[in-house]
Design an enzyme around this catalytic site. Structure first.
Site, PDB file in Angstrom:
ATOM      1  N   ALA A  66      45.571  36.679  45.608  1.00  0.00           N
ATOM      2  CA  ALA A  66      45.805  35.966  46.869  1.00  0.00           C
ATOM      3  C   ALA A  66      45.976  34.494  46.514  1.00  0.00           C
ATOM      4  CB  ALA A  66      44.605  36.151  47.784  1.00  0.00           C
ATOM      5  N   GLY A 112      44.089  40.118  44.651  1.00  0.00           N
ATOM      6  CA  GLY A 112      44.960  40.742  45.654  1.00  0.00           C
ATOM      7  C   GLY A 112      46.153  41.464  45.039  1.00  0.00           C
ATOM      8  N   GLU A 135      37.521  37.866  41.482  1.00  0.00           N
ATOM      9  CA  GLU A 135      37.058  37.092  42.644  1.00  0.00           C
ATOM     10  C   GLU A 135      35.664  36.488  42.467  1.00  0.00           C
ATOM     11  OE1 GLU A 135      38.772  39.899  42.828  1.00  0.00           O
ATOM     12  OE2 GLU A 135      40.209  39.805  44.473  1.00  0.00           O
TER      13      GLU A 135
END
Ligand code: COA
Length: 260
Positions: A66, A112, A135
């Site tokens: 992301a 992502g 993450e």
């Protein structure tokens, strides 16, 4: 349809969607997620698209996650909404499409990016691919379904290790884990994905859509996959594709499925 962040082409029954932000390693910003939703929805309803291939542009990345620059200053509320909206319009959306989606992982598939690849119905990778869910190194957790789909694909222990270490695995480890189905050179990646798509296309699109639904039912809370299978199996008997498939077999000819 003109897109800014993705490219789409449809040829011989295959729509290829290429995420096209190579200078940002194809990171998924809001606009890209929305465009992907639009392109996938269009391909899914297009009678000429029997299989969808999703890949990244350039030689380095499928998707490096992301877009961190977009959410770095988000509040608790905005963070939750980001994950919910993304899951709804892209990640759950891909998984539940009735048109088969193959992820052709051509480089980094991180955060992502790996979550998008895992939402696809299956994955093939080039030998330079690197996959991981980094993450926790940013103080956040995977929010696009990664904590759910990674254990489904590789088992809980391996998923826990990957998530907690924020590490990356190479393509051969991903193959060994069952995270990807095939590994080839980068040059061979799209031809392989297209070859697999061509094999899929020989079969009934209507039946394949129902099979996707039945397989996915195994992973849905409170849903009895066996019941979904029975219902979908029965429904096949009312389709033109079933008539054509069985008639062609009995007439010893190749089926020409009318469906989708
Ligand atoms: N979000 C936003 N931008 C990203 C990005 C991401 N997830 N991943 C890469 N980029 C951008 C970089 O900021 C850089 O942009 P710039 O040239 O304007 O500075 C560009 O893409 C190239 O990346 P760079 O880091 O210079 O490439 P590299 O070869 O040195 O490293 C990675 C490659 C994949 C290891 C590194 O980019 C990385 O760690 N990316 C983040 C991965 C991640 O944590 N993803 C999960 C997000 S939740």
């Amino acid at each position: 349809m003109n897109y800014e962040n993705i490219l789409t082409t449809t040829q011989n029954g295959i729509t290829t969607i290429t995420i096209n932000r190579p200078s940002k390693l194809n990171a998924l910003n809001k606009a890209t997620i929305e465009e992907l939703h639009q392109a996938l929805d269009t391909a899914n309803t297009d009678k000429n698209t029997k299989v969808i291939i999703v890949t990244g542009s350039g030689e380095k990345a499928f998707v490096a996650g992301a877009d961190i620059s977009e959410f770095a200053n988000f509040s608790v509320e905005k963070g939750g909404k980001l994950a919910a909206k993304g899951q709804e319009i892209l990640f759950d959306f891909v998984e539940n499409l009735s048109t088969p989606v193959i992820a052709a992982v051509n480089g980094f598939a991180l955060g992502g990016g790996l979550e998008l690849a895992m939402s696809a119905h299956f994955r093939v990778a080039s030998d330079n691919a690197k996959m991981g869910l980094p993450e926790v190194s940013l103080g956040v957790i995977p929010g696009y379904g990664g904590t759910q789909r990674l254990p489904q694909l590789v088992g809980k222990g391996r998923a826990m290790e990957l998530v907690m270490t924020a590490g990356m695995i190479d393509a051969s480890t991903a193959l060994n884990y069952g995270l990807v189905n095939h590994v080839v050179t980068q040059d061979e990646l799209l031809p392989l994905a297209k070859k697999l798509a061509s094999k899929i296309m020989r079969n009934s699109s209507v039946a394949i859509g129902k099979a996707i639904k039945a397989v996915n039912a195994n992973y849905k809370d409170g849903v009895n996959g066996f019941s979904v299978e029975i219902e979908a199996f029965g429904a096949c008997f009312g389709t033109e594709d079933f008539k054509e498939g069985t008639t062609a077999f009995l007439e010893k000819r190749k089926a020409d499925f009318p469906g989708k």
